[in-house]
Design a protein around this motif. Structure first.
Motif, PDB file in Angstrom:
ATOM      1  N   SER A  79      -3.540 -11.131  -0.550  1.00 20.51           N
ATOM      2  CA  SER A  79      -2.623 -11.192  -1.973  1.00 20.51           C
ATOM      3  C   SER A  79      -3.411 -11.835  -2.588  1.00 20.51           C
ATOM      4  O   SER A  79      -4.009 -12.120  -2.894  1.00 20.51           O
ATOM      5  CB  SER A  79      -1.115 -11.148  -1.731  1.00 20.51           C
ATOM      6  N   GLY A  80      -2.664 -11.863  -4.430  1.00 20.96           N
ATOM      7  CA  GLY A  80      -3.554 -12.739  -5.101  1.00 20.96           C
ATOM      8  C   GLY A  80      -2.607 -14.205  -4.863  1.00 20.96           C
ATOM      9  O   GLY A  80      -1.295 -13.884  -3.834  1.00 20.96           O
ATOM     10  N   SER A  81      -2.642 -14.886  -5.843  1.00 20.82           N
ATOM     11  CA  SER A  81      -2.066 -16.091  -5.615  1.00 20.82           C
ATOM     12  C   SER A  81      -0.728 -16.079  -5.989  1.00 20.82           C
ATOM     13  O   SER A  81       0.198 -16.519  -5.406  1.00 20.82           O
ATOM     14  CB  SER A  81      -2.455 -16.763  -6.985  1.00 20.82           C
ATOM     15  N   ASP A  82       0.192 -14.605  -6.694  1.00 19.58           N
ATOM     16  CA  ASP A  82       1.135 -14.767  -7.164  1.00 19.58           C
ATOM     17  C   ASP A  82       1.938 -14.191  -6.185  1.00 19.58           C
ATOM     18  O   ASP A  82       3.063 -14.655  -5.232  1.00 19.58           O
ATOM     19  CB  ASP A  82       1.458 -14.081  -8.338  1.00 19.58           C
ATOM     20  N   TYR A  83       1.295 -13.600  -5.108  1.00 19.53           N
ATOM     21  CA  TYR A  83       1.724 -13.253  -3.844  1.00 19.53           C
ATOM     22  C   TYR A  83       1.817 -13.806  -2.284  1.00 19.53           C
ATOM     23  O   TYR A  83       2.440 -13.659  -1.241  1.00 19.53           O
ATOM     24  CB  TYR A  83       1.855 -11.692  -2.873  1.00 19.53           C
ATOM     25  N   SER A  84       0.931 -14.422  -2.639  1.00 12.27           N
ATOM     26  CA  SER A  84       0.561 -15.532  -1.769  1.00 12.27           C
ATOM     27  C   SER A  84       1.621 -16.523  -0.522  1.00 12.27           C
ATOM     28  O   SER A  84       2.525 -17.422  -1.629  1.00 12.27           O
ATOM     29  CB  SER A  84      -1.061 -17.081  -1.737  1.00 12.27           C
ATOM     30  N   GLY A  85       1.867 -15.899   0.218  1.00 12.86           N
ATOM     31  CA  GLY A  85       2.902 -17.288   1.030  1.00 12.86           C
ATOM     32  C   GLY A  85       4.137 -16.182   0.842  1.00 12.86           C
ATOM     33  O   GLY A  85       5.776 -16.988   1.672  1.00 12.86           O
ATOM     34  N   ILE A  86       4.563 -15.157   0.042  1.00 16.82           N
ATOM     35  CA  ILE A  86       6.040 -14.213  -0.131  1.00 16.82           C
ATOM     36  C   ILE A  86       5.719 -13.319   1.420  1.00 16.82           C
ATOM     37  O   ILE A  86       5.112 -12.279   0.889  1.00 16.82           O
ATOM     38  CB  ILE A  86       5.736 -14.265  -1.429  1.00 16.82           C
ATOM     39  N   ASP A  87       6.491 -13.669   2.474  1.00 19.55           N
ATOM     40  CA  ASP A  87       6.915 -12.709   3.274  1.00 19.55           C
ATOM     41  C   ASP A  87       7.711 -11.693   3.296  1.00 19.55           C
ATOM     42  O   ASP A  87       9.146 -12.171   3.139  1.00 19.55           O
ATOM     43  CB  ASP A  87       6.779 -13.608   4.711  1.00 19.55           C
ATOM     44  N   PRO A  88       7.574 -10.852   3.854  1.00 23.12           N
ATOM     45  CA  PRO A  88       8.132  -9.322   3.209  1.00 23.12           C
ATOM     46  C   PRO A  88       9.569  -9.350   4.110  1.00 23.12           C
ATOM     47  O   PRO A  88       9.394  -9.901   5.501  1.00 23.12           O
ATOM     48  CB  PRO A  88       7.712  -8.072   2.969  1.00 23.12           C
ATOM     49  N   SER A  89      10.228  -8.917   4.162  1.00 22.58           N
ATOM     50  CA  SER A  89      11.908  -9.291   5.524  1.00 22.58           C
ATOM     51  C   SER A  89      11.639  -7.981   6.177  1.00 22.58           C
ATOM     52  O   SER A  89      11.278  -6.730   5.680  1.00 22.58           O
ATOM     53  CB  SER A  89      13.410  -8.770   4.502  1.00 22.58           C
ATOM     54  N   ASP A  90      11.768  -8.260   7.773  1.00 26.05           N
ATOM     55  CA  ASP A  90      11.199  -7.288   8.863  1.00 26.05           C
ATOM     56  C   ASP A  90      12.764  -6.445   8.303  1.00 26.05           C
ATOM     57  O   ASP A  90      13.634  -6.573   7.854  1.00 26.05           O
ATOM     58  CB  ASP A  90      11.240  -7.859   9.872  1.00 26.05           C
ATOM     59  N   VAL A  91      12.850  -4.682   9.592  1.00 26.97           N
ATOM     60  CA  VAL A  91      13.338  -4.357   8.692  1.00 26.97           C
ATOM     61  C   VAL A  91      14.032  -4.029  10.416  1.00 26.97           C
ATOM     62  O   VAL A  91      13.326  -3.695  11.939  1.00 26.97           O
ATOM     63  CB  VAL A  91      13.280  -2.761   8.167  1.00 26.97           C
ATOM     64  N   SER A  92      15.566  -3.983  10.742  1.00 26.55           N
ATOM     65  CA  SER A  92      16.072  -3.855  12.077  1.00 26.55           C
ATOM     66  C   SER A  92      16.215  -2.548  12.525  1.00 26.55           C
ATOM     67  O   SER A  92      16.845  -1.721  11.431  1.00 26.55           O
ATOM     68  CB  SER A  92      17.446  -4.663  12.714  1.00 26.55           C
ATOM     69  N   ALA A  93      16.127  -1.973  13.412  1.00 30.64           N
ATOM     70  CA  ALA A  93      16.640  -0.572  14.222  1.00 30.64           C
ATOM     71  C   ALA A  93      16.715  -0.420  15.310  1.00 30.64           C
ATOM     72  O   ALA A  93      16.596  -1.275  16.183  1.00 30.64           O
ATOM     73  CB  ALA A  93      14.708  -0.244  14.138  1.00 30.64           C
ATOM     74  N   VAL A  94      17.367   0.381  15.543  1.00 26.98           N
ATOM     75  CA  VAL A  94      18.391   0.694  16.446  1.00 26.98           C
ATOM     76  C   VAL A  94      17.401   1.855  17.227  1.00 26.98           C
ATOM     77  O   VAL A  94      16.842   2.783  16.760  1.00 26.98           O
ATOM     78  CB  VAL A  94      19.794   0.967  16.488  1.00 26.98           C
ATOM     79  N   ASN A  95      17.296   2.492  18.731  1.00 22.86           N
ATOM     80  CA  ASN A  95      16.954   3.770  19.219  1.00 22.86           C
ATOM     81  C   ASN A  95      17.756   4.313  20.512  1.00 22.86           C
ATOM     82  O   ASN A  95      18.397   3.504  21.535  1.00 22.86           O
ATOM     83  CB  ASN A  95      15.109   3.450  19.990  1.00 22.86           C
ATOM     84  N   THR A  96      18.157   5.250  19.831  1.00 24.85           N
ATOM     85  CA  THR A  96      19.513   5.531  20.612  1.00 24.85           C
ATOM     86  C   THR A  96      19.330   6.104  22.427  1.00 24.85           C
ATOM     87  O   THR A  96      18.355   7.087  21.990  1.00 24.85           O
ATOM     88  CB  THR A  96      20.321   6.752  19.748  1.00 24.85           C
ATOM     89  N   ASP A  97      19.498   5.712  23.141  1.00 22.35           N
ATOM     90  CA  ASP A  97      19.417   6.464  25.025  1.00 22.35           C
ATOM     91  C   ASP A  97      20.247   7.832  24.581  1.00 22.35           C
ATOM     92  O   ASP A  97      20.811   7.742  24.352  1.00 22.35           O
ATOM     93  CB  ASP A  97      20.321   5.538  25.645  1.00 22.35           C
ATOM     94  N   MET A  98      19.425   8.862  24.372  1.00 17.16           N
ATOM     95  CA  MET A  98      19.502  10.500  25.095  1.00 17.16           C
ATOM     96  C   MET A  98      20.142  10.829  26.230  1.00 17.16           C
ATOM     97  O   MET A  98      20.074  11.539  27.363  1.00 17.16           O
ATOM     98  CB  MET A  98      18.577  11.218  24.442  1.00 17.16           C
TER      99      MET A  98
END
Length: 527
Positions: free
Chosen positions: A241-260
């Motif tokens: 990224s450029g300097s304006d977004y440097s060091g800004i890390d997006p949040s991760d997303v939690s997921a669930v895989n359903t046992d079938m």
């Protein structure tokens, strides 16, 4: 002819200059006060304040210091039109308005950038003038455009739902909160690709698509493990990224895989038959119902090693062989006691000391397997031959020790009182190959009992009555006996494609090709 404007302006300059010189020559002047005459120049006021990205304005004024010899034209421009614009673009001073303030208006511009307060300059440049102003340059004006709240960051939506092991998908979206100075690249990865994958692998945001949602699709993966619903994470990490977004890390997303539906458990087959004190073997198989995490070790032991022993002491299943049948062979043990058929058990138990799976197998117990060991010291029945044909002693009629003795159990079965073996009273009048005959007995349910098997040759001969003919059997207890061969489980020693048969028509024992079709009478151990 009408006089030109320039001519009139020159006349006026001469006129006002003359008036100025006359008024300056008063009685108190020595005629040499040149310092009282102002020099050519510009008066530029202080700017009224800051502009901002919501369109707020600021102003300043400009005028001349001295009557110009000719018109003075000043161009006005912004050093950064993405931060602020100006009006008017030109200021014109004449001999008539030279000392009147002219106002310049500056208007702030919104740039969608999270760039904070930005300084820029209103540039004043001499466009044209007479010789008195030609070498002069008015001062520029410094301005600040105030940022009104754009903040570098990300808007990440909630996930649409769970994935599942049948390939079910889920989605979420990502966009930027402000226009980036340079392209912003975000890597997208799954913390556990054995549970779920994500696509695309990279998101790219530019100055033209920064505020458009980009969709990430998650796809569930089937792992064959009875592990229940499993959580995993879609990891978003800033790649560049450029300097304006440097060091800004997006949040991760939690997921669930359903046992079938995978369920931890065991498939243990039925035993292939009885063991015997003559060394006859029987077998069964074991496999897992789901893929384990780690090794699953099953200890195997005989409840009575005096009746049966095992080919191995344990089975080991892992993630590569969990669904493959492993064979356990049981061998009958001989003793010198006339104890009849003896029941014993093959005990199966999870080995708690092994590297255990943690998805449910550690708490399970596989089914044990029941086996019967056939006695070879049971009392051999007499042949049924009671007539003596010679004076020489030693014929069958001379040995009346264990007369044939049977009991009708009134449930389609007959017990041989000498051997303790239980027999199928009547066959089903169908002919089978040798392998079909064995399967028929294994799947038979008679007298509310299972565990039937094909009798061996000696057992089959034990119910023959060699004192009668066609059929050579006691028809009171074994009615409807066909005048045909009956299969035994005993294979001919000199050719394993042949097996022994009992012909109850004339009491003859012979071997025949296993592919032939003959009758069958099943047997099970006595109680």
């Amino acid at each position: 002819m009408k006089p030109s404007t320039l001519f009139i302006e020159k006349i006026l300059v001469i006129f006002f200059t003359t008036i100025f010189l006359i008024s300056g020559c008063d009685s108190g002047s020595d005629g040499n006060d040149s310092d009282d005459v102002p020099e050519a120049g510009f008066v530029v006021s202080t700017v009224s304040g800051n502009t901002n990205e919501e369109g707020a304005t600021a102003t300043f004024t400009v005028r001349l210091n001295k009557l110009p010899a000719e018109n003075v034209v000043i161009s006005v421009s912004s050093s950064d039109v993405s931060e602020g614009t100006v009006t008017p673009l030109t200021l014109t001073f004449t001999p008539t308005n030279w000392n009147a303030n002219q106002t310049v208006t500056i208007t702030g511009v919104d740039d969608n950038l999270a760039d904070g307060n930005q300084a820029y300059t209103i540039q004043l440049a001499l466009d044209s003038a007479g010789s008195d102003y030609s070498a002069l340059d008015p001062d520029d004006v410094s301005v600040i455009n105030t940022d009104m709240g754009e903040t570098a960051g990300y808007t990440i939506s909630s996930i649409s739902g769970n994935t599942n092991e049948e390939g079910g998908t889920a989605t979420f979206t990502v966009r930027l909160n402000s226009e980036p100075l340079e392209n912003v690249l975000i890597d997208v990865t799954s913390s556990d690709p054995g549970e779920g994958t994500a696509s695309p692998a990279v998101l790219t945001f530019t100055s033209t698509n920064w505020d458009a949602d980009q969709t990430i699709t998650l796809t569930g993966v089937d792992d064959d493990i009875a592990d229940g619903n499993q959580g995993y994470t879609i990891q978003l990490s800033l790649a560049s990224s450029g300097s304006d977004y440097s060091g800004i890390d997006p949040s991760d997303v939690s997921a669930v895989n359903t046992d079938m539906g995978e369920t931890a458990g065991f498939t243990v087959s039925i035993i292939s038959g009885s063991t015997g004190e003559d060394g006859t073997t029987a077998g069964f198989t074991v496999r897992l119902n789901s893929q384990p995490v780690g090794d699953v070790v099953i200890d195997i032991a005989s409840s009575d090693t005096g009746e049966g022993t095992l080919s191995l002491s344990s089975l080991t299943f892992d993630d590569s062989n969990w669904d493959v049948d492993q064979i356990v062979m049981v061998t009958g043990v001989d003793d010198v006691t006339q104890d009849g058929p003896q029941d014993y058990t093959i005990l199966l138990a999870i080995n708690s000391g092994s590297t255990m799976d943690t998805t449910g197998y550690a708490s399970l117990d596989p089914d044990d397997v029941n086996v019967t060991n056939i006695d070879d010291e049971w009392k051999l029945s007499d042949t049924g031959q009671t007539t003596s044909y010679t004076a020489t002693w030693g014929e069958d009629a001379d040995y009346l020790i264990n007369s044939p003795s049977f009991s009708d159990n009134s449930d389609g079965t007959v017990t041989d009182n000498n051997t303790g073996l239980i027999w199928q009273q009547e066959d089903d009048n169908n002919a089978y190959t040798w392998s079909e005959a064995g399967l028929y007995c294994e799947t038979l349910t008679l007298g509310s009992e299972t565990g039937w098997r094909l009798p061996n040759r000696r057992e089959l001969m034990s119910i023959a009555n060699f004192g009668v003919y066609s059929p050579s059997i006691n028809t009171t207890y074994f009615p409807n006996t066909n005048s045909s061969n009956y299969w035994s489980s005993t294979i001919r020693a000199t050719g394993d494609s042949y097996a022994w048969c009992m012909d109850f028509n004339n009491g003859v024992v012979s071997t025949y090709d296993k592919s032939n079709s003959y009758n069958v009478r099943c047997i099970r151990g006595g109680k």
